[in-house]
Design a protein around this motif. Structure first.
Motif, mmCIF file in Angstrom:
data_model
loop_
_atom_site.group_PDB
_atom_site.id
_atom_site.type_symbol
_atom_site.label_atom_id
_atom_site.label_comp_id
_atom_site.label_asym_id
_atom_site.label_seq_id
_atom_site.Cartn_x
_atom_site.Cartn_y
_atom_site.Cartn_z
ATOM 1 N N LEU A 64 35.752 75.231 103.875
ATOM 2 C CA LEU A 64 34.627 74.749 104.684
ATOM 3 C C LEU A 64 35.088 74.198 106.028
ATOM 4 O O LEU A 64 34.435 74.401 107.051
ATOM 5 C CB LEU A 64 33.828 73.691 103.919
ATOM 6 C CG LEU A 64 32.975 74.241 102.783
ATOM 7 C CD1 LEU A 64 32.248 73.110 102.063
ATOM 8 C CD2 LEU A 64 31.982 75.254 103.295
ATOM 9 N N THR A 65 36.207 73.514 106.033
ATOM 10 C CA THR A 65 36.752 73.028 107.299
ATOM 11 C C THR A 65 37.156 74.205 108.180
ATOM 12 O O THR A 65 36.901 74.201 109.393
ATOM 13 C CB THR A 65 37.963 72.111 107.045
ATOM 14 O OG1 THR A 65 37.528 71.009 106.251
ATOM 15 C CG2 THR A 65 38.556 71.606 108.343
ATOM 16 N N ARG A 74 34.096 75.684 109.815
ATOM 17 C CA ARG A 74 33.618 74.875 110.964
ATOM 18 C C ARG A 74 34.448 75.158 112.216
ATOM 19 O O ARG A 74 33.905 75.282 113.312
ATOM 20 C CB ARG A 74 33.666 73.398 110.601
ATOM 21 C CG ARG A 74 32.609 73.004 109.606
ATOM 22 C CD ARG A 74 32.657 71.515 109.306
ATOM 23 N NE ARG A 74 31.736 71.207 108.244
ATOM 24 C CZ ARG A 74 32.098 70.809 107.028
ATOM 25 N NH1 ARG A 74 33.377 70.650 106.730
ATOM 26 N NH2 ARG A 74 31.201 70.558 106.107
ATOM 27 N N TRP A 75 35.764 75.222 112.064
ATOM 28 C CA TRP A 75 36.637 75.507 113.208
ATOM 29 C C TRP A 75 36.391 76.917 113.742
ATOM 30 O O TRP A 75 36.414 77.142 114.961
ATOM 31 C CB TRP A 75 38.105 75.325 112.830
ATOM 32 C CG TRP A 75 38.513 73.897 112.828
ATOM 33 C CD1 TRP A 75 38.710 73.091 111.740
ATOM 34 C CD2 TRP A 75 38.766 73.085 113.967
ATOM 35 N NE1 TRP A 75 39.057 71.832 112.150
ATOM 36 C CE2 TRP A 75 39.102 71.791 113.511
ATOM 37 C CE3 TRP A 75 38.727 73.318 115.335
ATOM 38 C CZ2 TRP A 75 39.405 70.753 114.366
ATOM 39 C CZ3 TRP A 75 39.031 72.269 116.194
ATOM 40 C CH2 TRP A 75 39.366 71.007 115.707
ATOM 41 N N VAL A 110 33.585 78.660 113.588
ATOM 42 C CA VAL A 110 32.299 78.673 114.296
ATOM 43 C C VAL A 110 32.454 78.053 115.682
ATOM 44 O O VAL A 110 31.968 78.601 116.679
ATOM 45 C CB VAL A 110 31.216 77.943 113.474
ATOM 46 C CG1 VAL A 110 29.980 77.676 114.315
ATOM 47 C CG2 VAL A 110 30.852 78.760 112.244
ATOM 48 N N ALA A 111 33.139 76.914 115.768
ATOM 49 C CA ALA A 111 33.335 76.262 117.065
ATOM 50 C C ALA A 111 34.156 77.144 118.001
ATOM 51 O O ALA A 111 33.807 77.311 119.180
ATOM 52 C CB ALA A 111 34.025 74.906 116.877
ATOM 53 N N PRO A 135 33.074 82.802 109.080
ATOM 54 C CA PRO A 135 32.486 81.622 108.436
ATOM 55 C C PRO A 135 31.837 81.959 107.091
ATOM 56 O O PRO A 135 31.893 81.172 106.151
ATOM 57 C CB PRO A 135 31.446 81.131 109.442
ATOM 58 C CG PRO A 135 31.906 81.658 110.754
ATOM 59 C CD PRO A 135 32.560 82.963 110.448
ATOM 60 N N ALA A 155 33.030 80.219 103.689
ATOM 61 C CA ALA A 155 32.022 79.524 102.886
ATOM 62 C C ALA A 155 31.952 80.139 101.487
ATOM 63 O O ALA A 155 31.802 79.424 100.493
ATOM 64 C CB ALA A 155 30.665 79.592 103.564
#
Length: 139
Positions: free
Chosen positions: A58-59, A62-63, A65-66, A108, A112
Motif C-alpha cells: 500500500l505504501t 501511494r508512492w 500514484v504520486a 497501484p 493494492a
C-alpha cells in the motif's frame, strides 16, 4: 510463528500475554496485532482479533500514484513547450506518445492487489491456527 512456509505469522514476536489476550509484532508483513479469547462454555470459545498492517504494497502504491502524477505533469509540460510548437511534423507527432503515460495507472492496482492477498493470507493463517489450537497439548 507457524510451521507453514511464507506464512504472514512466521517470525512474529510475542509482546504480551495478559490473561486471555495476546499481542504480537512482526511477521511476513509489517504488522501489529492483538487477540482475545472468551469462553462461551461447553468447551467453546469466541476469539476476536485486530491487526494493523503498515508499509509494504500500500505504501508502494501511494508512492507510485504520486510519482505518476508528477511524471504526467512533467511530460505534458515538455510536450506543450517543445513538441507542439515545433515546425517539424515528426516532432509534433511525438505528442501522441503522451498516451504511453497511461502505463502509470496499473502499478497501484497491482500493489493494492498484493496488499489484499497479504491480508487474506493473514486472516486465513489466523483462522487456521485458532482452529487447530484445540489439538495442541498445553505446554
Amino acid at each position: 510463528g507457524t510451521g507453514i512456509a511464507n506464512s504472514p505469522l512466521s517470525g512474529v514476536e510475542l509482546l504480551d500475554a495478559p490473561g486471555d489476550a495476546l499481542a504480537w509484532r512482526g511477521g511476513g508483513l509489517s504488522q501489529t496485532g492483538s487477540l482475545r479469547a472468551t469462553s462461551r462454555g461447553g468447551g467453546r470459545s469466541t476469539v476476536a482479533w485486530q491487526v494493523e498492517m503498515r508499509g509494504g504494497p500500500l505504501t508502494a502504491a501511494r508512492w507510485i500514484v504520486a510519482g505518476g502524477a508528477l511524471m504526467i505533469a512533467v511530460i505534458y509540460w515538455v510536450l506543450s513547450e517543445f513538441a507542439l510548437p515545433s515546425e517539424h511534423p515528426g516532432a509534433r507527432g511525438q505528442v501522441f506518445q503522451m498516451a504511453q503515460a497511461i502505463h502509470v495507472l496499473w502499478p497501484p492496482f497491482l500493489t493494492a492487489g498484493l496488499a489484499r492477498v497479504g491480508r487474506r493470507k493473514l486472516i486465513a493463517d489466523l483462522e487456521r491456527t485458532l482452529r487447530n489450537l484445540a489439538f495442541v497439548s498445553p505446554a
